[in-house]
Write a protein that holds these residues in place. Structure first.
Motif, short mmCIF file in Angstrom:
data_model
loop_
_atom_site.label_atom_id
_atom_site.label_comp_id
_atom_site.label_asym_id
_atom_site.label_seq_id
_atom_site.Cartn_x
_atom_site.Cartn_y
_atom_site.Cartn_z
N GLN A 99 79.75 -25.70 59.38
CA GLN A 99 81.05 -24.42 59.82
C GLN A 99 79.83 -23.67 60.36
N VAL A 160 91.41 -31.65 57.01
CA VAL A 160 92.77 -31.10 57.10
C VAL A 160 92.92 -30.04 58.22
N HIS A 161 91.98 -29.65 58.61
CA HIS A 161 91.93 -28.38 59.80
C HIS A 161 92.16 -28.97 61.15
N TYR A 172 85.61 -24.38 64.29
CA TYR A 172 85.62 -25.36 63.25
C TYR A 172 86.97 -26.31 63.46
N ALA A 204 89.79 -29.73 50.38
CA ALA A 204 88.68 -29.04 49.75
C ALA A 204 87.99 -30.04 48.92
N ASN A 210 81.29 -25.82 51.33
CA ASN A 210 82.23 -24.64 50.64
C ASN A 210 81.70 -24.24 49.52
N MET A 264 97.27 -30.83 50.07
CA MET A 264 97.04 -29.41 50.72
C MET A 264 97.79 -29.26 51.99
C1 BGC Z 1 85.74 -27.32 55.25
C2 BGC Z 1 85.83 -26.76 53.93
C3 BGC Z 1 87.55 -26.42 53.25
C4 BGC Z 1 88.27 -27.38 53.51
C5 BGC Z 1 89.79 -27.06 52.85
C6 BGC Z 1 86.92 -28.27 55.21
O1 BGC Z 1 87.14 -29.01 56.63
O2 BGC Z 1 84.85 -27.75 55.66
O3 BGC Z 1 85.06 -25.78 54.00
O4 BGC Z 1 87.33 -25.95 51.84
O5 BGC Z 1 88.20 -28.02 54.81
O6 BGC Z 1 90.26 -25.88 53.72
#
Ligand code: BGC
Ligand code: NAI
Length: 274
Positions: A99, A160-161, A172, A204, A210, A264
């Protein structure tokens, strides 16, 4: 403990970004299931050697190899070294990622480019090189010895992102969203070769990436509000799922994303609202 007779006996795996966090857990877990593991690292040589040591203590074999996943010559060297040392390649866990956070309006081109280079281009380079080796090995195998199962397996570390937008982290989120289509398009193209490719998308998980959040009591409390399952994930939660996707137990799973996120992605804000 001996790693012989394990699920991955006689198989060779590369795990990128394996000197810490999720990559480290994947390398150790797969090593303890019998895989010979190439522990790729970028800067943490000492940590990577520690991972190799732990794999060996569990009865497995390992080798630490330095390479920046975003640099083509270094990736070519990583794959060549793997085959020179262990004779073949069966599994790629394409995990390395980072990140570089900044608000959208302030994000520099360098910050954008760095994340795209490592998280997206790095996965492209590694998957391409792994696939070439899988095909070469398969062609060198006599037809009657070829199995109906995958000739090689790729597991991409997404997030998840890849579906949850993330303000303040647009580079990211764009890299992981891009990964979703990279994985699916490769899956479509390589299915006839019997190369299996899937992603895992963790929520997470407690790793260095993180630390700023889980090491701060109030930020950690806020984080838990985003996780219906009410705990942060462990690297082992992810490593076990990665090992399953890399094994013949999931031989008919192809082009899929497995979310490992304690819920999540279930829109927890809607649980008593809306
Ligand atoms: C990020 C973490 C984050 C998690 C949930 C991950 O892709 O690298 O920093 O805690 O997603 O949001
Ligand atoms: P981490 O920071 O411990 O591990 C990232 C690893 O990638 C490090 O070992 C780092 O040296 C390596 N790396 C960075 N740039 C590299 C490069 N250019 N070449 C080779 N290696 C490089 O963090 P973590 O959490 O283990 O991250 C691993 C992957 O998991 C990343 O792709 C991340 O996006 C993903 N992820 C992590 C989540 C989490 O909550 N921890 C959740 C979802 C996805």
């Amino acid at each position: 403990m001996s790693a012989t007779g394990g699920k991955f006996e006689n198989q060779v795996a590369i795990v990128t970004g394996a000197s810490s966090g999720l990559g480290k857990a994947c390398a150790i877990h797969m090593g303890s299931l019998g895989a010979k593991v190439v522990v790729n690292y970028h800067s943490g040589e000492e940590e990577a050697e520690e991972v190799v040591k732990e794999i060996k203590q569990r009865g497995g074999e390992g080798l630490a190899v330095q390479a920046d996943v975003s640099k083509e010559p270094e990736i070519l060297n990583l794959f060549t070294k793997t085959v020179d040392t262990f004779g073949r390649l069966d599994i790629l866990v394409s995990n390395a990622g980072l990140q570089v956070d900044a608000p959208f309006l302030e994000m520099t081109l360098e910050q954008w480019q760095k994340v795209i280079d490592v998280n997206l281009t790095g996965q492209f380079l590694c998957s391409r090189e792994a696939s070439k080796i899988f095909i070469r090995q398969s062609r060198a195998t006599a037809a009657e010895e070829r199995s109906e199962r995958a000739i090689g397996k790729i597991v991409m570390m997404s997030s998840v992102h890849d579906i949850i937008p993330w303000a303040g982290h647009i580079n990211y989120a764009a890299s992981k969203g891009g990964l979703l289509m990279l994985m699916k398009s490769i899956a479509q193209e390589l299915a006839p070769y019997k190369i299996r490719i899937n992603s895992v998308s963790p929520g997470a998980i407690k790793t260095p990436i993180n630390k700023e959040v889980w090491s701060d009591e109030s930020k950690y409390k806020e984080l838990l509000e985003l996780i219906p399952y009410q705990r942060i994930g462990t690297p082992e939660d992810v490593a076990k799922a990665v090992a399953w996707l890399a094994s013949d137990d999931s031989d008919y799973v192809h082009g899929e994303t497995l979310y490992i996120d304690g819920g999540m992605t279930l829109y927890p804000a809607f649980s008593d609202n809306g």
